[in-house]
Write an enzyme that holds these catalytic residues in place. Structure first.
Site, PDB file in Angstrom:
ATOM      1  N   PHE A   9      42.452  46.355  49.193  1.00  5.99           N
ATOM      2  CA  PHE A   9      43.025  46.961  47.984  1.00  5.99           C
ATOM      3  C   PHE A   9      44.468  47.370  48.278  1.00  5.99           C
ATOM      4  O   PHE A   9      44.915  48.451  47.898  1.00  5.99           O
ATOM      5  CB  PHE A   9      42.200  48.185  47.561  1.00  5.99           C
ATOM      6  CG  PHE A   9      40.739  47.893  47.340  1.00  5.99           C
ATOM      7  CD1 PHE A   9      40.300  47.308  46.157  1.00  5.99           C
ATOM      8  CD2 PHE A   9      39.798  48.178  48.316  1.00  5.99           C
ATOM      9  CE1 PHE A   9      38.954  47.020  45.950  1.00  5.99           C
ATOM     10  CE2 PHE A   9      38.451  47.904  48.124  1.00  5.99           C
ATOM     11  CZ  PHE A   9      38.028  47.313  46.938  1.00  5.99           C
ATOM     12  N   ARG A  41      48.424  47.624  48.210  1.00  7.59           N
ATOM     13  CA  ARG A  41      49.584  47.420  47.326  1.00  7.59           C
ATOM     14  C   ARG A  41      50.762  46.963  48.165  1.00  7.59           C
ATOM     15  O   ARG A  41      50.989  47.511  49.251  1.00  7.59           O
ATOM     16  CB  ARG A  41      49.988  48.740  46.652  1.00  7.59           C
ATOM     17  CG  ARG A  41      49.017  49.242  45.621  1.00  7.59           C
ATOM     18  CD  ARG A  41      49.336  50.693  45.303  1.00  7.59           C
ATOM     19  NE  ARG A  41      49.298  51.519  46.512  1.00  7.59           N
ATOM     20  CZ  ARG A  41      49.798  52.747  46.603  1.00  7.59           C
ATOM     21  NH1 ARG A  41      50.396  53.302  45.575  1.00  7.59           N
ATOM     22  NH2 ARG A  41      49.713  53.442  47.729  1.00  7.59           N
ATOM     23  N   PHE A  93      49.159  54.392  36.525  1.00  2.96           N
ATOM     24  CA  PHE A  93      49.072  53.113  35.807  1.00  2.96           C
ATOM     25  C   PHE A  93      49.102  53.301  34.295  1.00  2.96           C
ATOM     26  O   PHE A  93      48.477  52.566  33.550  1.00  2.96           O
ATOM     27  CB  PHE A  93      47.855  52.301  36.277  1.00  2.96           C
ATOM     28  CG  PHE A  93      48.148  51.598  37.569  1.00  2.96           C
ATOM     29  CD1 PHE A  93      48.341  52.322  38.725  1.00  2.96           C
ATOM     30  CD2 PHE A  93      48.289  50.224  37.612  1.00  2.96           C
ATOM     31  CE1 PHE A  93      48.674  51.703  39.922  1.00  2.96           C
ATOM     32  CE2 PHE A  93      48.625  49.583  38.799  1.00  2.96           C
ATOM     33  CZ  PHE A  93      48.811  50.325  39.953  1.00  2.96           C
ATOM     34  N   LEU A  94      49.834  54.313  33.865  1.00  2.00           N
ATOM     35  CA  LEU A  94      50.022  54.524  32.429  1.00  2.00           C
ATOM     36  C   LEU A  94      51.504  54.418  32.070  1.00  2.00           C
ATOM     37  O   LEU A  94      51.941  54.995  31.092  1.00  2.00           O
ATOM     38  CB  LEU A  94      49.468  55.894  32.015  1.00  2.00           C
ATOM     39  CG  LEU A  94      47.939  56.011  31.927  1.00  2.00           C
ATOM     40  CD1 LEU A  94      47.537  57.411  31.475  1.00  2.00           C
ATOM     41  CD2 LEU A  94      47.340  54.976  30.973  1.00  2.00           C
ATOM     42  N   GLY A 109      52.779  42.130  36.679  1.00  2.00           N
ATOM     43  CA  GLY A 109      53.017  40.867  37.388  1.00  2.00           C
ATOM     44  C   GLY A 109      52.485  40.990  38.798  1.00  2.00           C
ATOM     45  O   GLY A 109      51.612  41.818  39.063  1.00  2.00           O
ATOM     46  N   CYS A 145      48.560  39.676  42.543  1.00  2.00           N
ATOM     47  CA  CYS A 145      47.131  39.986  42.395  1.00  2.00           C
ATOM     48  C   CYS A 145      46.640  40.066  40.950  1.00  2.00           C
ATOM     49  O   CYS A 145      45.710  39.356  40.574  1.00  2.00           O
ATOM     50  CB  CYS A 145      46.814  41.306  43.091  1.00  2.00           C
ATOM     51  SG  CYS A 145      46.819  41.142  44.867  1.00  2.00           S
ATOM     52  N   ARG A 152      56.609  36.761  42.413  1.00  2.00           N
ATOM     53  CA  ARG A 152      55.438  36.073  41.860  1.00  2.00           C
ATOM     54  C   ARG A 152      54.977  36.720  40.549  1.00  2.00           C
ATOM     55  O   ARG A 152      54.735  37.921  40.493  1.00  2.00           O
ATOM     56  CB  ARG A 152      54.300  36.063  42.887  1.00  2.00           C
ATOM     57  CG  ARG A 152      54.499  34.991  43.940  1.00  2.00           C
ATOM     58  CD  ARG A 152      53.429  35.029  44.978  1.00  2.00           C
ATOM     59  NE  ARG A 152      53.569  36.206  45.828  1.00  2.00           N
ATOM     60  CZ  ARG A 152      52.717  36.504  46.809  1.00  2.00           C
ATOM     61  NH1 ARG A 152      51.676  35.718  47.031  1.00  2.00           N
ATOM     62  NH2 ARG A 152      52.900  37.573  47.549  1.00  2.00           N
TER      63      ARG A 152
HETATM   64  C1  UDX Z   1      47.921  45.491  43.117  1.00  2.00           C
HETATM   65  C2  UDX Z   1      46.832  46.567  43.309  1.00  2.00           C
HETATM   66  O1  UDX Z   1      47.405  47.851  43.068  1.00  2.00           O
HETATM   67  C3  UDX Z   1      46.220  46.475  44.691  1.00  2.00           C
HETATM   68  O2  UDX Z   1      45.171  47.430  44.817  1.00  2.00           O
HETATM   69  C4  UDX Z   1      45.677  45.068  44.882  1.00  2.00           C
HETATM   70  O3  UDX Z   1      45.029  44.890  46.106  1.00  2.00           O
HETATM   71  C5  UDX Z   1      46.784  44.042  44.686  1.00  2.00           C
HETATM   72  O4  UDX Z   1      47.363  44.213  43.382  1.00  2.00           O
HETATM   73  P1  UDX Z   1      50.472  45.147  43.767  1.00  2.00           P
HETATM   74  O5  UDX Z   1      50.355  43.765  43.216  1.00  2.00           O
HETATM   75  O6  UDX Z   1      51.185  45.337  45.052  1.00  2.00           O
HETATM   76  O7  UDX Z   1      49.009  45.768  43.979  1.00  2.00           O
HETATM   77  O8  UDX Z   1      51.225  45.993  42.647  1.00  2.00           O
HETATM   78  P2  UDX Z   1      51.012  47.317  41.790  1.00  2.00           P
HETATM   79  O9  UDX Z   1      51.841  48.406  42.364  1.00  2.00           O
HETATM   80  O10 UDX Z   1      49.587  47.626  41.577  1.00  2.00           O
HETATM   81  O11 UDX Z   1      51.695  46.848  40.402  1.00  2.00           O
HETATM   82  C6  UDX Z   1      51.247  45.689  39.713  1.00  2.00           C
HETATM   83  C7  UDX Z   1      52.045  45.432  38.461  1.00  2.00           C
HETATM   84  O12 UDX Z   1      51.733  46.370  37.450  1.00  2.00           O
HETATM   85  C8  UDX Z   1      53.554  45.489  38.609  1.00  2.00           C
HETATM   86  O13 UDX Z   1      54.142  44.426  37.875  1.00  2.00           O
HETATM   87  C9  UDX Z   1      53.939  46.839  38.025  1.00  2.00           C
HETATM   88  O14 UDX Z   1      55.261  46.894  37.539  1.00  2.00           O
HETATM   89  C10 UDX Z   1      52.927  46.936  36.898  1.00  2.00           C
HETATM   90  N1  UDX Z   1      52.660  48.315  36.482  1.00  2.00           N
HETATM   91  C11 UDX Z   1      52.011  49.177  37.324  1.00  2.00           C
HETATM   92  C12 UDX Z   1      53.039  48.753  35.212  1.00  2.00           C
HETATM   93  O15 UDX Z   1      53.615  47.995  34.423  1.00  2.00           O
HETATM   94  N2  UDX Z   1      52.740  50.020  34.837  1.00  2.00           N
HETATM   95  C13 UDX Z   1      52.089  50.892  35.653  1.00  2.00           C
HETATM   96  O16 UDX Z   1      51.850  52.041  35.220  1.00  2.00           O
HETATM   97  C14 UDX Z   1      51.723  50.466  36.938  1.00  2.00           C
END
Ligand code: UDX
Length: 449
Positions: free
Chosen positions: A152, A154, A252-253, A260, A263, A331
């Site tokens: 999991f 990030r 995540f709000l 993007g 994952c 990506r």
């Molecule tokens: C994610 C998961 O968090 C991780 O647990 C998993 O194993 C792999 O995928 P990561 O891809 O590194 O990790 O990015 P993360 O920080 O979770 O952000 C993902 C995307 O969501 C980004 O594009 C980010 O900008 C977007 N995001 C995140 C939002 O638009 N709003 C938010 O509130 C949070």
């Protein structure tokens, strides 16, 4: 314990370095000899906070080794992690070709009981398939177990996420394998990290369900942002107030241009595929995928709404290309879709990103103008668009920007600023979920029922 990690990519390397740091003797194996050569010199082929230091210190302690061949790596280890890529196929399913190829190869070197752990995100049922592939390729008739141990991590926080995880999930069908794995993670169990022992399918499902839920949370707030724009509400206040409810939680709000990365897009598509293939279409996940695409398209319409749909020959500045801050990873970055659309409409694009410019050059070649800082990107632009929430973009000098730009227009797709802050400098300002409707009187709005 002696552990081998096959695949020294992002997940494998972090796993190998952190397991060595727990005190195990770890060998990282990768068929890419240039990568192994770098690692042997103590240089990480990827940038991840704290990773180089961890590699160096554990190499010096003789606990971390790197090599290209599998033979001794498998023969000498008690536990073998597989951490190779599982890219998306055209139908959305995760492609397990690399995982199964590694399994077939490593099976030849199994001479006594081993635990083979899959860390690559693979479809539900992949661990059992892995078991079959290994069994079919064994050259000695020995016992082995297969485990699913999803990651999991990030990007940008992977080392910390490994060392201080919210939970560790171990899927296995045998008590012996569970016992071995509890020795692998003894350091975390001792610290009181929640440690979940379950069957293979549950572990595989937990990974997909967690990522799809987070993608859903982001998509949900993006949808509410759209509503906020229509009714004159402020998404920042709405999201903050929602997040204060402990059952919802604040993370995540953040409304933005859509999720993007390596994952969420891949895992939501794979989960939707698994649902369809299992005869139980997952309508929420399917909708999240579509809604995220629509969010990116809506951002393009937003930009055109501010500048005018006829973009031919017009100059726009873009701040941020990476899918999130502190990475050079492009990506599935929303910036790619947005820029593609703007280029297709004939716009001249000036870009700046603190880390992702070299990656961008590989994709866009000379179709973009690469700039040295935000102010150079703003030079002569009719609008400046913030796509990634880099720390460096939170404190822009608006007077300097205004001087550089052809017209002062800021389109802030990460809500880094408030309208008042920007408008005081004479900028026209657009964002996600708070745009220009704050003065609308809703007192006569009638809700059905
Ligand atoms: C994610 C998961 O968090 C991780 O647990 C998993 O194993 C792999 O995928 P990561 O891809 O590194 O990790 O990015 P993360 O920080 O979770 O952000 C993902 C995307 O969501 C980004 O594009 C980010 O900008 C977007 N995001 C995140 C939002 O638009 N709003 C938010 O509130 C949070």
């Amino acid at each position: 314990m002696k552990i081998t990690v096959i695949g020294c990519g992002y997940v494998g390397l972090v796993t190998a370095a952190c397991l060595a740091d727990f005190g195990h003797t770890v060998t990282g194996v990768d068929h890419d000899s240039s990568k192994i050569a770098l690692l042997k010199q103590g240089t990480s082929p990827i940038y991840e906070k704290g990773l180089t230091a961890l590699i160096r210190v554990n190499t010096q302690r003789n606990r971390l080794f790197f090599q290209t061949s599998l033979d001794h790596g498998v023969e000498d280890a008690e536990v073998i992690f597989i951490a190779v890529g599982t890219p998306s196929l055209d139908n959305g399913a995760a492609d397990t070709t690399q995982v199964m190829a590694v399994a077939a190869e490593l099976a030849k070197y199994i001479k006594d009981y081993k635990v083979i752990v899959n860390k690559s995100t693979a479809p539900i049922g992949a661990a059992k398939q892995l078991r079959k592939v290994i069994r079919d390729h064994l050259e000695t008739d020995v016992e082995f177990d297969v485990v699913s141990n999803p990651e999991f991590l990030r990007e940008g926080h992977a080392v910390k996420d490994f060392q201080e995880p919210d939970r560790v999930v171990i899927g296995a069908d045998s008590p012996q394998a569970q016992k071995v794995m509890s020795r692998v993670y003894a350091a975390l169990i001792k610290k009181g990290v929640p440690y979940i022992q379950t069957n293979l399918e549950s572990a595989e499902t937990i990974k997909y369900a967690s990522n799809a839920f987070l993608a859903t949370k982001i998509t949900f707030i993006n949808e509410i942002a759209k509503l906020c724009e229509a009714v004159g509400a402020d998404i920042r206040t709405v999201a903050r107030s929602m997040g204060l409810d402990h059952r919802i939680g604040p993370q995540f709000l953040n409304a933005g241009p859509g999720y993007g990365g390596s994952c969420f897009p891949k895992d939501t598509k794979a989960l939707a595929y698994i649902g369809r293939a299992s005869g139980v279409p997952l309508t929420i996940v399917e909708t999240v995928i579509t809604a995220n695409e629509e969010q990116k398209a809506r951002m393009v319409r937003k930009i055109k709404g501010m500048v005018g749909a006829a973009l031919e020959g017009r100059t726009l500045g873009i701040l941020g290309l990476a899918f999130k801050p502190d990475t050079d990873d492009l990506r599935e970055s929303p910036a790619l879709t947005i820029i593609d659309n703007l280029l297709a409409a004939g716009a001249i694009i000036r870009v700046y990103d603190p880390q992702a410019m070299e990656e961008a050059k590989k994709i866009f070649k000379k179709t973009l103008i690469y700039c040295a800082d935000p102010y150079a990107a703003a030079e002569g632009a009719e609008a400046l668009v913030i796509i990634t929430d880099w720390e460096a973009f939170k404190f822009l000098d608006f007077m300097r920007l205004k001087k550089a730009m052809a017209s002062p227009v800021l389109i802030d797709l990460r809500n880094l600023y408030t309208p008042a802050e920007v408008e005081q400098y004479g900028f026209k300002y657009e964002n996600v979920g708070r745009a220009g409707h704050g003065d609308r009187d809703l007192s006569d709005l009638r809700y059905p029922g």
